[in-house]
Design an enzyme around this catalytic site. Structure first.
Site, mmCIF file in Angstrom:
data_model
loop_
_atom_site.group_PDB
_atom_site.id
_atom_site.type_symbol
_atom_site.label_atom_id
_atom_site.label_comp_id
_atom_site.label_asym_id
_atom_site.label_seq_id
_atom_site.Cartn_x
_atom_site.Cartn_y
_atom_site.Cartn_z
ATOM 1 C CG HIS A 55 105.088 121.348 102.574
ATOM 2 N ND1 HIS A 55 103.905 120.868 102.096
ATOM 3 C CD2 HIS A 55 104.885 122.657 102.849
ATOM 4 C CE1 HIS A 55 103.008 121.842 102.078
ATOM 5 N NE2 HIS A 55 103.579 122.948 102.518
ATOM 6 C CG ASP A 58 105.677 117.713 100.214
ATOM 7 O OD1 ASP A 58 104.847 116.913 100.694
ATOM 8 O OD2 ASP A 58 105.473 118.933 100.082
ATOM 9 C CD GLU A 178 101.564 130.370 101.068
ATOM 10 O OE1 GLU A 178 102.521 129.573 101.020
ATOM 11 O OE2 GLU A 178 100.407 130.048 100.783
ATOM 12 C CD GLU A 214 96.968 130.091 99.099
ATOM 13 O OE1 GLU A 214 98.084 129.543 99.247
ATOM 14 O OE2 GLU A 214 95.904 129.557 99.445
ATOM 15 C CG HIS A 217 96.707 132.873 102.160
ATOM 16 N ND1 HIS A 217 97.994 132.450 102.404
ATOM 17 C CD2 HIS A 217 95.957 131.749 102.072
ATOM 18 C CE1 HIS A 217 98.017 131.117 102.464
ATOM 19 N NE2 HIS A 217 96.790 130.683 102.264
ATOM 20 C CG ASP A 252 93.142 128.733 102.437
ATOM 21 O OD1 ASP A 252 92.748 129.093 101.312
ATOM 22 O OD2 ASP A 252 94.344 128.558 102.713
ATOM 23 C CG ASP A 254 93.639 126.073 99.181
ATOM 24 O OD1 ASP A 254 93.921 127.285 99.220
ATOM 25 O OD2 ASP A 254 94.143 125.252 99.961
HETATM 26 C C1 XLS Z 1 98.085 127.081 103.460
HETATM 27 C C2 XLS Z 1 99.160 127.383 102.544
HETATM 28 C C3 XLS Z 1 100.102 126.236 102.291
HETATM 29 C C4 XLS Z 1 101.381 126.787 101.771
HETATM 30 C C5 XLS Z 1 102.556 125.881 101.753
HETATM 31 O O1 XLS Z 1 97.106 127.756 103.609
HETATM 32 O O2 XLS Z 1 98.636 127.893 101.359
HETATM 33 O O3 XLS Z 1 99.526 125.300 101.455
HETATM 34 O O4 XLS Z 1 101.200 127.260 100.470
HETATM 35 O O5 XLS Z 1 103.031 125.626 102.989
HETATM 36 MG MG MG Z 2 99.665 128.470 99.632
#
Ligand code: XLS
Ligand code: MG
Length: 350
Positions: A55, A58, A178, A214, A217, A252, A254
């Protein structure tokens, strides 16, 4: 493990610093320490990653002057080089600032839209300085909690104007959308890759607009991630992936790649392998988080496991006999085809 050849593909791996996180969630504070950034880089390298996802903040705080931003970005570039890591992309983090409470480029407030655009241009400057052309947009707050909160026609126009403004600002960058259908907002504008490509086609330079998919998502839309990936690959638009896993239609999650549904993960690897992903320098990115309950000392295993599962699934992909698959498709014996895949996943050699 730094590189895997599989089918037509060459797989190299990337990760974001937020993938090592202290475990805070909407219901409780951090439960682990935030690791020092350099420690993260050392760990990433040791685990076999070749690139880092960023980001903008970051790299350095978002409110630094242009001169200090340039200085900090050069320092980050040097650090990456020392660690033998490349930058994959820069994504403007437009969802944490008080000025983006109701969105960035789709906010109803003109001065907030202006902030979102300025900050995104700054993210492009950072990407240039760091040495990547890829700008990722995760449009976190570009949507609504209630339908009537924003005028959808105005929002779509603002969306398109924003994309055009970025494409105009720098003729060399490429934009990777994304897309995620919800969270934090109830409903995102352009909830799927198809929506984003549809808008990309209306921009002044569609060939610089692509997709990062992703897994979670896609699952949140109720779509199989491998189909989304194949759709984008077939259009020459899959420029990044965020592999992870997700247990049903929830927040979400992850989770580690392949941890919930191995067959679903296999299909993603199979599609990426057949589609030649990585041959133009694309990275296989992870976007996974350690469980909140994970202790500090082992809060890196979600990364190691995701890579290991991916590598093991490359092994399965290599064992797929395409002739067997074709034969079963021709015979329309899908029960047998399913059993064939399940047996491969359970360790059958052929
Ligand atoms: C959030 C996203 C985020 C992006 C980067 O759901 O996955 O982490 O990958 O901004
Ligand atoms: Mg992501």
């Amino acid at each position: 493990m730094n590189q895997i050849k599989c089918g037509n593909a060459v797989f190299r791996f990337s990760v974001g610093p937020w993938n090592m996180h202290p475990g805070a969630d909407p219901f409780g504070p951090p439960v682990r320490n935030e690791l020092d950034f350099l420690e993260k880089l050392r760990l990433f390298k040791k685990l076999g990653f070749g690139a880092v996802q960023f980001h903008d903040d970051d790299v350095c705080p978002a409110d630094l002057s242009p001169a200090l931003t340039r200085k900090a970005t050069r320092a980050m570039k040097a650090i990456l080089r020392e660690h033998g890591l490349e930058p994959e992309f820069v994504a403007p983090r437009l969802w944490e600032d008080p000025r983006t409470i109701d969105g960035g480029w789709t906010s109803n407030e003109p001065k907030h839209r202006k902030y979102a655009l300025e900050r995104s241009r700054r993210a492009i400057d950072i990407a240039n300085e760091l040495g990547t052309r890829r700008i990722v947009l995760w449009p976190a707050r570009e949507g609504t909690y209630v339908r009537e909160a924003k005028d959808p026609f105005a929002s779509y126009k603002r969306y398109l104007d924003y994309l055009n403004a970025l494409l105009d600002y720098d003729k060399k960058i490429v934009i990777l959308g994304e897309m995620k259908p919800n969270e934090p907002m109830d409903a995102a504008y352009l909830p799927t890759p198809g929506h984003f490509l549809g808008m990309g086609a209306q921009t002044k330079d569609p060939k610089r607009v692509g997709i990062l998919i992703e897994s979670a998502h896609s699952l949140l839309v109720g779509v199989d991630p491998s189909d989304d990936m194949a759709f984008a690959l077939a259009a020459g638009k899959l420029w990044g992936v965020h592999l992870n896993d997700q247990d049903g239609l929830k927040f979400d999650e992850d989770k580690a790649f392949g941890a919930v549904n191995l067959r679903r993960a296999f299909n993603q690897v199979w599609v990426l392998a057949r589609g030649g992903f990585g041959r133009k320098g694309e990275w296989v990115g992870l976007d996974v988080k350690a469980m909140r309950s994970q202790k500090q000392a082992v809060a890196w295993k979600h990364l190691a496991n995701s890579l290991a599962f991916f590598e093991a699934l490359c092994g399965v992909v290599k064992r797929v006999n395409e002739a067997t698959v074709s034969k079963l498709r021709d015979a329309r014996d899908y029960e047998e085809l399913e059993a064939y895949v399940v047996r491969l996943l359970m360790g059958a050699r052929k």
